[in-house]
Design an enzyme around this catalytic site. Structure first.
Site, PDB file in Angstrom:
ATOM      1  N   TYR A 529      23.659  -3.998   1.638  1.00  0.00           N
ATOM      2  CA  TYR A 529      22.258  -3.799   1.994  1.00  0.00           C
ATOM      3  C   TYR A 529      22.002  -3.292   3.412  1.00  0.00           C
ATOM      4  CZ  TYR A 529      20.998  -6.039  -2.352  1.00  0.00           C
ATOM      5  OH  TYR A 529      20.856  -6.332  -3.674  1.00  0.00           O
ATOM      6  N   LEU A 530      22.967  -3.468   4.289  1.00  0.00           N
ATOM      7  CA  LEU A 530      22.717  -3.115   5.676  1.00  0.00           C
ATOM      8  C   LEU A 530      23.289  -1.745   6.004  1.00  0.00           C
ATOM      9  CD1 LEU A 530      23.459  -6.612   7.191  1.00  0.00           C
ATOM     10  CD2 LEU A 530      21.247  -5.590   6.617  1.00  0.00           C
TER      11      LEU A 530
END
Length: 571
Positions: A529-530
DNA sequence: GTCCAGACTTGACAGCAGTGAG
DNA sequence: CTCACTGCTGTCAAGTCTGGAC
């Protein structure tokens, strides 16, 4: 030469999509690696039925070993597990065995269980010679772990066919304990380019099918018997193909950043719509945006564990409070999400949202759908209209990356030590993990290792105290007798005190970090997600070595970001 | 619209190897 | 050198989302 902007690959548009859906020009590989054949138990290891030794046929015995290996696991105490296992096991038995073995409770697998424990023990005590053999084995399998895609040697993610065993679902899975059958070459579909060297099936066997589909990225597939789903062998995340897809994912999330204000006003407008469908849509997107909920596709009842996401939330999963803990308009969520991980959260929402939720819940049973007029397909269609490529899960990526960027900007300053910066990073990472509800079981050794750390800290404190006393003493002596030798002693003692203080601080940081991380899993958000460019830029800007943030695997996966990002990058 | 297969990403966790303390 | 602990890697289940048939 490092490029600051990623080049758009040939034949791709600016989003990195191929115009024609083609994923490769050439693809060559060795096919899958099969697990070893079943080796029957030695004669002195027995299965007992009703107290009597029974010699099982090899096929029946193999399935028995799957159960025997799990004897200590909580799984085997569950009724569903036992029932499923026993039914599937009986399918594998000969008529004679089936006639005899009629009740699982009369089966005694303990001797088999012990045998595998002993084997594990032996393996642990492996000699150097055997370890060398293992190394040689590894070398042999290595050729299976790479393929050639468009002329580049690329690492494969999972080149092994999954071995047979008992299915272990997560949570209360209705199929737990079912037999996952051994996959034969005849079950396997090979995907490679026409002109490549076609992988050879094991001697005496043939593949189910060999195809040359360049619109997909997988090399090998087969159908798994428990759920009837397709399993694939695909490339490693470090590959160019996966890397480009990953980059593209974050670019779409950054595009959402530019559109999100408009989308937010849109869904707030929907809260007031005359149409129930639009109101539900507005509230659902609000949840997805604000709480980073998953979309929530429908699931087949009775085939999988009962878990939900946003669109599949039921009335029973939320409780409304006009007031709670001094806050107004609170929604209390309590449901099982992906992997049967509990989502529990009390969230203050806007008055209008609470009003709408009340409306949605009117005249419904607890097990009725909260959002009965909408589903994920409809939701995503709406989102696509606001922005090309936008789907529910993009909000998770967007909100996760935005949170990391904000938190890093807020928590880091250049006068911090590297350790403090890393703690700040972990805290930022943790904020994201909490947002996404990424949990883990508290490590088995948690209490103990905390205790150890505490003891270490206490020891350090004592050492520091002693060192301080010694320093004071040395200073006193020096004051009375200003010799060079005593001056040196003072300096030396000062250094010791300084060093101990540093070490103590470091230990305390470690303690805080670990405590706060007890049931939070950081890995999932870091990996999925990052936007890695945020982390790379942060490392460069604050002089933190990238190795402190990403391990080798992660550096390989994010090679594209490490290459292209400069310290000014902001998500 | 609804259903379903298919492809691909996301997810927790077990087991192992590597490491540092004693 | 052993042992305990930790971090990494592989495993495989469980999601998301698309597209095609009806």
């Amino acid at each position: 030469v490092k490029t600051k902007t990623l080049e758009i690959p040939e034949g791709r548009n600016k989003e990195g999509c191929s115009h024609d859906g083609k994923k490769w020009k050439t693809l060559e590989h060795k096919g899958p690696l099969f697990p070893p054949e079943y080796e029957p138990l030695p004669e002195n290891v027995s299965f007992y039925y009703n107290g009597e030794h029974v010699q099982l046929s090899p096929a029946t015995e193999e399935v028995a070993t799957f159960y025997a290996k799990m004897l200590e696991h909580e799984y085997t105490t569950k009724e569903v597990f036992q029932k499923n296992f026993f039914a599937d096991w009986r399918e594998e038995m000969t008529d004679e065995e089936r006639g005899l073995i009629r009740s699982l409770s009369k089966c005694d697998f303990r001797e088999i269980h012990q045998y595998f424990l002993d084997q594990a023990e032996k393996r642990k005590a492996m000699t150097k010679e055997e370890k060398r053999q293992k190394e040689a084995q590894k070398l042999l399998t290595e050729e299976y772990s790479f393929c050639t895609l468009d002329g580049h040697r690329e690492k494969i993610g999972n080149f092994r066919v999954e071995p047979p065993g008992l299915f272990r679902g997560r949570g209360e899975h209705p199929k737990m304990g079912k037999l996952k059958k051994r996959i034969q070459p005849e079950d396997i579909t090979i995907n490679c380019s026409k002109d490549s060297k076609i992988p050879a099936p094991p001697a005496g066997h043939r593949w189910k099918k060999v195809q040359h589909d360049d619109t997909v990225t997988w090399l090998v597939s087969w159908v798994e018997n428990v759920q009837g789903s397709i399993k694939y062998i695909m490339l490693n995340p470090s590959s160019k193909l996966k890397g480009e897809k990953d980059w593209q994912k974050y670019e779409i999330a950054r595009k959402l950043k530019l559109k999100v204000d408009a989308i937010r006003s849109e869904y707030r407008r929907d809260w007031k719509s005359r149409e129930m469908k639009k109101r539900q849509r507005g509230v659902a997107i609000y949840f997805i945006d604000k709480l980073a909920l998953r979309a929530g596709n429908e699931k087949e009842e009775g085939e999988t564990a009962d878990t939900v996401g946003c669109c599949s939330l039921r009335v029973e999963h939320i409780t409304l409070h006009e007031q709670l803990d001094g806050l107004e308009h609170v929604v209390e969520f309590d449901f099982l999400g992906k992997d049967s991980i509990r989502y529990y959260n009390k969230v203050p929402v806007e008055k209008r949202v609470l009003k709408n939720l009340k409306l949605f819940m009117e005249n419904k049973n607890p097990d009725d759908d909260l959002f009965d007029r909408i589903n994920t397909t409809y939701l995503n269609k709406t989102l696509q209209d606001s922005m090309k490529g936008l789907t529910a899960k993009v909000f998770r990526t967007y909100n996760a990356s935005t949170t990391l960027q904000d938190q890093l900007n807020r928590l880091t300053s250049s006068d911090m030590s590297v350790e403090e910066k890393i703690l700040a990073y972990n805290r930022a990472n943790r904020a994201v993990a909490i947002l996404c509800n990424h949990q883990r079981a508290a490590p088995k050794t948690f209490e103990k290792s905390m205790q150890n750390l505490q003891e270490k800290i206490e020891l350090k404190e004592k050492l520091l105290e002693t060192a301080k006393k010694e320093l004071k003493e040395a200073k006193n002596q020096y004051r009375q007798n200003k010799t060079d030798k005593l001056k040196k002693l003072v300096e030396q003692k000062e250094k010791v005190v300084e060093r101990l203080k540093e070490q103590l601080k470091k230990l305390r940081l470690q303690m805080t970090d670990r405590e706060e991380n007890k049931v939070i899993a950081l890995g999932t958000s870091k990996l999925n997600y990052l936007d890695p460019r945020i982390s790379v830029a942060w490392c460069k800007k604050f002089g933190v070595p990238i190795e402190k943030i990403y391990n080798k695997t992660q550096r390989d996966k994010f090679a594209w970001a490490i290459d292209m990002t400069d310290e000014d990058f902001q998500f």
